[in-house]
Design an enzyme around this catalytic site. Structure first.
Site, mmCIF file in Angstrom:
data_model
loop_
_atom_site.group_PDB
_atom_site.id
_atom_site.type_symbol
_atom_site.label_atom_id
_atom_site.label_comp_id
_atom_site.label_asym_id
_atom_site.label_seq_id
_atom_site.Cartn_x
_atom_site.Cartn_y
_atom_site.Cartn_z
ATOM 1 N N GLY A 132 0.924 -1.163 0.111
ATOM 2 C CA GLY A 132 0.025 -0.026 0.105
ATOM 3 C C GLY A 132 0.856 1.283 -0.053
ATOM 4 O O GLY A 132 2.029 1.060 0.008
ATOM 5 N N PRO A 133 0.020 2.240 -0.086
ATOM 6 C CA PRO A 133 0.824 3.670 -0.126
ATOM 7 C C PRO A 133 1.728 3.893 1.158
ATOM 8 O O PRO A 133 1.159 3.396 2.222
ATOM 9 C CB PRO A 133 -0.190 4.857 -0.438
ATOM 10 C CG PRO A 133 -1.286 3.743 -1.124
ATOM 11 C CD PRO A 133 -1.196 2.561 -0.376
ATOM 12 N N GLY A 151 2.568 5.175 4.773
ATOM 13 C CA GLY A 151 1.852 6.153 5.793
ATOM 14 C C GLY A 151 0.322 5.528 6.059
ATOM 15 O O GLY A 151 -0.373 5.970 6.985
ATOM 16 N N GLY A 181 -0.189 2.542 7.550
ATOM 17 C CA GLY A 181 -0.306 1.780 8.500
ATOM 18 C C GLY A 181 0.223 0.320 8.568
ATOM 19 O O GLY A 181 -0.358 -0.581 9.122
ATOM 20 N N LYS A 182 0.973 0.091 7.433
ATOM 21 C CA LYS A 182 1.369 -1.510 7.332
ATOM 22 C C LYS A 182 2.102 -2.108 8.482
ATOM 23 O O LYS A 182 1.967 -3.054 8.903
ATOM 24 C CB LYS A 182 2.225 -1.419 5.897
ATOM 25 C CG LYS A 182 1.210 -0.993 4.937
ATOM 26 C CD LYS A 182 2.351 -1.211 3.662
ATOM 27 C CE LYS A 182 3.258 -0.364 3.297
ATOM 28 N NZ LYS A 182 2.795 1.199 3.388
ATOM 29 N N GLU A 194 -5.860 33.269 -8.239
ATOM 30 C CA GLU A 194 -6.489 32.313 -7.436
ATOM 31 C C GLU A 194 -8.026 32.591 -7.764
ATOM 32 O O GLU A 194 -8.896 31.661 -7.568
ATOM 33 C CB GLU A 194 -6.353 32.851 -5.918
ATOM 34 C CG GLU A 194 -4.627 32.650 -5.380
ATOM 35 C CD GLU A 194 -4.285 31.230 -5.830
ATOM 36 O OE1 GLU A 194 -5.120 30.157 -5.887
ATOM 37 O OE2 GLU A 194 -3.001 30.873 -6.154
ATOM 38 N N HIS A 250 -8.840 30.366 -10.770
ATOM 39 C CA HIS A 250 -9.149 29.068 -10.398
ATOM 40 C C HIS A 250 -10.505 28.795 -9.586
ATOM 41 O O HIS A 250 -11.277 27.853 -9.912
ATOM 42 C CB HIS A 250 -7.971 28.709 -9.301
ATOM 43 C CG HIS A 250 -6.700 28.512 -9.760
ATOM 44 N ND1 HIS A 250 -6.365 27.770 -10.589
ATOM 45 C CD2 HIS A 250 -5.657 28.908 -9.348
ATOM 46 C CE1 HIS A 250 -5.116 27.667 -11.164
ATOM 47 N NE2 HIS A 250 -4.675 28.432 -10.233
ATOM 48 N N ASP A 265 0.435 24.398 -11.708
ATOM 49 C CA ASP A 265 -0.597 24.259 -12.457
ATOM 50 C C ASP A 265 -0.447 23.491 -13.746
ATOM 51 O O ASP A 265 -1.180 22.682 -14.220
ATOM 52 C CB ASP A 265 -1.506 25.684 -12.594
ATOM 53 C CG ASP A 265 -1.738 26.311 -11.253
ATOM 54 O OD1 ASP A 265 -1.898 25.342 -10.248
ATOM 55 O OD2 ASP A 265 -1.724 27.490 -11.160
#
Length: 631
Positions: free
Chosen positions: A215-216, A218, A220-221, A437, A440, A513
């Site tokens: 998994g990615p 962070g 919790g593995k 901004e 956007h 962007d």
């Protein structure tokens, strides 16, 4: 929490203090010999042995003292006034002790009273002193090796040194893990086997030898692996994949063997290897010589085949890149079960927040569900950091509890970094940032299937951002349609288009962007099959092959002609999104100006203030598949 077992490595005990003592012993032993030899030969002029014999025959040598390897004495040399001067000299006789002519020459040219033949070395010099020095040296080395753990400890670096968590230490359980219910369900079976193995043995069942957590970062593995050991109440061996990798050939394989020997002695137990990809990469890939890594991996494969799962040794490994692992490592019989530990959904994030706020004083008005909705895409480590940041902010303000404002500020700090209120900008630059901004936010709110705008600000955060627009998804989204991706690209280009409409030119503040917009457009063409011209074909972006023609120049794994078509389609998508953004900004120019004025006056506006402004300038949102009909 770690065990108190001694660490036998020689290098860990051979400290600078021991090195100082060792040096002091050597200097003390060598000092008498240095003093002896330096005092035996007085300071004098160096005279080669051959020239000494010539001077002796010439009658210039007046007095000598002969030693076993040297000769010292006095000789006469002429001075500038025509007289003679007596000077001392010394001559080395190393290798010439058997010169039979020397006694006769000395007797012939020097009076008996001036000749002193030194007796040979005494027994103290030849036997006692060397023996004493050797004895003291052996005792010093024995003392140092004993402190280091024995003679065998010099090779202790070849032994595996895992962190061992014993039964009586504080254990992590599944109650400390949240947001990964599917993974917990998969791992409960491992816990049940370690607790009651006879239930499975009676039915002839075999527990998986290995469980791979993928998994990615962070998610919790590592915490899940510790929770399995905590629930089962068995010893837990924890290592990293890099702990096996050394520059010395054979050390990694020896550490693997040592690890399994220690595990068998404490069975039933768990072995956890974090970052398995550092050890288990596919063999035969990449450049350079990887003999040591391959030998270590081969030894791990042999050990996993060699131990019986019914003995109670289970291996758990974690990796962020499972696609890089060797197929022989992840086949059934080694890592039988692969558990995906993915990013948590909104319910999982709420559960994780409840775990982390157990020791935090919260305001009564805190709604963790609302905070979980703001943190789409956050993993467990991000949420733990968010709670900590909110608590620190509340303490900085002198508050006794953590409220919603601190959590909102914490979300922004985690996403964009700390706020830069002391950054001094010119009025023209602040105005340009405000238009950017506002562009956007305006384009995003004018297109379908876009995330809600939570906040717009011209206060910079982090090292580069001069302003930002914060989006807050109302729900977790796992699929993205073509309309959604087109709207996302147009929203990213809205800031640049706003600058061009107002100023007639753009600035260099839209780098990120443009990068994100180009990346999305390229994935639409190469990965998602959303280009009518290219068709429903996947050309994995990134260098995953040498190209269809073998030229290696195409990053798409296709021919140069197809690569040009892909680039043309990417450019077409970006141009259409640019036209859509420009059309919206021109049609709602009044809203653009009012949003900019509000930002210049208050520096930040929230979702409610933005909605009030946009309600004054209605715009029909047309859910079209492409932007070709936007004029």
């Amino acid at each position: 929490m770690h065990s108190k077992t001694p660490r036998p490595a020689f290098s860990r005990h051979f400290t600078y203090r021991n090195l100082a003592w060792f040096s002091l012993v050597i200097v003390t032993l060598a000092a008498p010999f240095v003093v002896y030899w330096t005092t035996s030969i007085e300071s004098a002029h160096e005279l080669p042995y051959g020239r000494f014999k010539q001077k002796l025959v010439a009658g210039e040598i007046k007095r000598v003292k002969v030693g076993p390897t040297w000769i010292v004495g006095e000789r006469t040399t002429p001075d500038a006034k025509g007289g003679t001067v007596t000077a001392r000299f010394h001559t080395s006789r190393v290798g010439l002790e058997s010169d039979a002519e020397l006694p006769a020459l000395l007797a012939k040219h020097i009076a008996d009273a001036d000749y002193e033949a030194e007796p040979g070395p005494s027994s103290i010099q030849t036997v006692v002193l060397p023996s004493l020095m050797l004895t003291v040296l052996i005792v010093a080395l024995w003392f140092l090796m004993r402190r280091a753990g024995g003679m065998g400890s010099a090779m202790a670096f070849a032994k595996s040194r895992p962190r061992i968590y014993q039964k009586d230490e504080r254990r992590i359980t599944f109650e400390d893990v949240a947001g990964n219910e599917e993974a917990i369900t998969e791992l409960r079976e491992v816990v049940e086997f370690l607790r009651t193995p006879e239930k499975y043995h009676a039915l002839g069942g075999r527990i998986p030898k290995g469980v791979l957590l993928a998994g990615p970062p962070g998610t919790g593995k590592t915490l899940l692996a510790k929770a399995v050991a905590g629930e089962a109440g068995v010893p837990f061996f924890s290592l990293s994949g890099s702990d096996f990798v050394e520059m010395f050939v054979g050390v990694g394989a020896a550490r693997v063997r040592s690890l399994f020997q220690q595990a068998e002695a404490k069975a039933p137990c768990l072995i956890f290897i974090d970052e398995l990809d550092a050890l288990g990469k596919t063999r035969g890939t990449g450049s350079g010589n990887h003999d040591e890594r391959d030998q270590t991996l081969n030894q791990l494969l042999v050990q996993m085949d060699g131990f019986d799962a019914n003995r109670g040794i289970i291996m758990i490994a974690a990796t962020n890149r499972p696609e890089m692992l060797d197929p022989a490592l992840v086949r059934p019989g080694r890592f039988d079960r692969q558990v995906v530990v993915d990013r948590p959904d909104i319910t999982g994030r709420e559960s994780i927040l409840k775990v982390h706020v157990r020791t935090v004083a919260l305001d009564d008005e805190i709604n963790l569900r609302h905070i979980a909705a703001m943190t789409s895409g956050f993993v467990g480590a991000d949420l733990a950091n968010l709670v900590n940041e909110a608590a620190l902010l509340a303490a900085r303000k002198g508050k006794t509890s953590v409220g919603p404002d601190e959590f909102h500020e914490g979300v922004e700090r985690v996403i964009a970094g700390p706020e830069k209120r002391n950054r001094v900008l010119l009025h023209e630059e602040r105005l340009r940032i405000a238009y950017h901004e506002a562009g956007h936010a305006l384009v995003s709110r004018s297109l379908p299937q876009t995330d809600a705008v939570h906040k717009v600000t011209i206060l910079g955060r982090g090292s580069a951002a001069l302003g930002y627009t914060l989006y807050r998804p109302e729900d977790d989204r796992f699929l993205h349609t073509r309309t959604c991706l087109d709207s996302m690209i147009a929203s990213l280009l809205g800031g640049t288009m706003a600058e061009e409409i107002v100023y007639g030119e753009i600035s260099d503040g839209a780098t990120s962007d443009l990068q994100r917009a180009t990346q999305i457009a390229r994935k639409m063409v190469t990965d998602f099959g959303m280009s009518p011209k290219i068709g429903r074909v996947s050309y994995q972006s990134g260098s995953q092959g040498s190209g269809y023609l073998g030229s290696g120049n195409s990053e798409y794994g296709c021919s140069p002609h197809t690569a040009r078509q892909i680039e043309s389609e990417v450019r077409r998508i970006l141009v259409l999104a640019e036209k859509a953004a420009r059309a919206i900004l021109v049609a709602r120019r009044g809203a653009l100006e009012e949003i900019t004025e509000s930002l210049m006056a208050r520096e930040s506006i929230d979702a409610n203030e933005l909605r009030e402004i946009l309600d004054k300038y209605p715009f029909e949102i047309r859910p079209v598949a492409t932007f070709q009909d936007v004029n």
